[in-house]
Design an enzyme around this catalytic site. Structure first.
Site, PDB file in Angstrom:
ATOM      1  N   ASP A  10      30.458 -28.915  72.677  1.00  0.00           N
ATOM      2  CA  ASP A  10      30.349 -28.369  71.326  1.00  0.00           C
ATOM      3  C   ASP A  10      31.247 -27.136  71.195  1.00  0.00           C
ATOM      4  OD1 ASP A  10      29.128 -27.739  68.729  1.00  0.00           O
ATOM      5  OD2 ASP A  10      28.108 -26.139  69.830  1.00  0.00           O
ATOM      6  N   ASP A  12      31.124 -24.275  68.018  1.00  0.00           N
ATOM      7  CA  ASP A  12      30.473 -23.059  67.506  1.00  0.00           C
ATOM      8  C   ASP A  12      29.107 -22.873  68.167  1.00  0.00           C
ATOM      9  OD1 ASP A  12      30.101 -20.761  66.037  1.00  0.00           O
ATOM     10  OD2 ASP A  12      30.660 -21.667  64.140  1.00  0.00           O
ATOM     11  N   LYS A 182      27.607 -35.682  64.953  1.00  0.00           N
ATOM     12  CA  LYS A 182      26.424 -35.391  65.767  1.00  0.00           C
ATOM     13  C   LYS A 182      25.209 -35.131  64.877  1.00  0.00           C
ATOM     14  CE  LYS A 182      28.559 -31.850  67.508  1.00  0.00           C
ATOM     15  NZ  LYS A 182      28.880 -30.612  68.244  1.00  0.00           N
ATOM     16  N   ASP A 207      24.731 -25.777  72.182  1.00  0.00           N
ATOM     17  CA  ASP A 207      23.694 -24.760  71.963  1.00  0.00           C
ATOM     18  C   ASP A 207      22.582 -25.218  71.031  1.00  0.00           C
ATOM     19  OD1 ASP A 207      24.200 -23.119  69.004  1.00  0.00           O
ATOM     20  OD2 ASP A 207      25.711 -24.514  69.711  1.00  0.00           O
TER      21      ASP A 207
END
EC number: 3.1.3.-
Length: 261
Positions: A10, A12, A182, A207
């Site tokens: 990922d 951000d 996603k 995250d």
């Protein structure tokens, strides 16, 4: 921790936070490159082209090439082109989505008589754009959305995301779109195809549980949660299916991998 042959990563909250560097991110990618471990950056952001994503990573000190970036725009364009080459499309979205669609041979039209309606994040969205999309879906156009994120982090706070924009057309027409990004399998399977590795040897790193971690769970690969973004370690205890691992940051992941060498 298990040694993996490849990683899906990922952006951000994992590689950076807005315009801020995240400690350990650049070091982790350097570790992967040094050990020749393949990896791809997988993002729901449909507004940017892969080159722009790679450029931003460079500003954060992260080694990255455009061919290592899989965006929801690319996955969307490939999904449509595979099913219906040369289809006509009415789109809401930014330059990243527009470029991906046209480069895959799809024909963009500015009216409601099209084969597909595609909605990506459009920060210049208007009532007229939403009305055209709604009419096209009512006319029978197949309805695609790049991702279902209802909010996105900005400097001012959490702002409406693509899922929020998509919901206007969905509620008005009563038609649910096919989501590409996603945590849906479509974008993840595209990334796995590019890696060309057995999925038991690939891990997803991110995250945010509801997108990143679930995206890995949904295609049955291991997941590595980092506590540098949205979902906290405490919040993971409330989830029915926890990630395979959780770490404070990517520095801890490096330490684990080096310890297993």
């Amino acid at each position: 921790m298990k040694q993996y042959q490849g990683y899906l990563i990922d952006l951000d909250g994992t590689m950076y936070q807005g315009n801020q560097k995240i400690d350990g991110a650049a070091e982790f990618i350097h570790y992967l490159n040094e050990h020749e471990i393949p990896h791809l950056f997988v993002t729901n952001n449909s507004t940017k082209e892969p080159e722009q994503v790679a450029d931003k990573l460079h500003t954060m000190g992260v080694e990255a090439n455009s061919d290592e970036v899989v965006t929801s725009a690319l996955a969307t364009a490939e999904f449509i082109a595979d099913k219906d080459p040369g289809a006509t499309v009415y789109m809401l979205g930014g330059s990243g989505l527009r470029t991906a669609l046209t480069e895959h041979g799809l024909k963009l039209k500015d009216d409601e008589f099209v084969d597909y309606v595609v909605i990506g994040l459009d920060e210049a969205v208007t009532y007229d754009k939403l009305a055209t999309a709604t009419l096209a879906v009512r006319n029978g156009a197949k309805f695609i959305s790049t991702n279902k994120d209802v909010s996105i982090p900005k400097e001012r706070g959490f702002m409406p995301g693509n899922g929020a924009i998509t919901s206007v057309v969905s509620v008005s027409t009563g038609v649910d779109p096919i989501f590409i990004g996603k945590p849906e399998p479509i974008i993840m399977n595209k990334a796995l195809d590019i890696l060309s590795l057995d999925k038991k040897n690939v891990a997803m790193i991110g995250d945010l549980y509801d997108t990143d971690i679930l995206s890995g769970i949904n295609i049955d690969i291991d997941t590595i949660h980092v506590q540098t973004g949205v979902t906290t370690k405490e919040e993971l205890t409330e989830k029915d299916i926890p990630p395979t691992y959780t770490f404070a940051d990517l520095n801890e992941v490096i330490a684990e991998l080096e310890g297993a060498d």
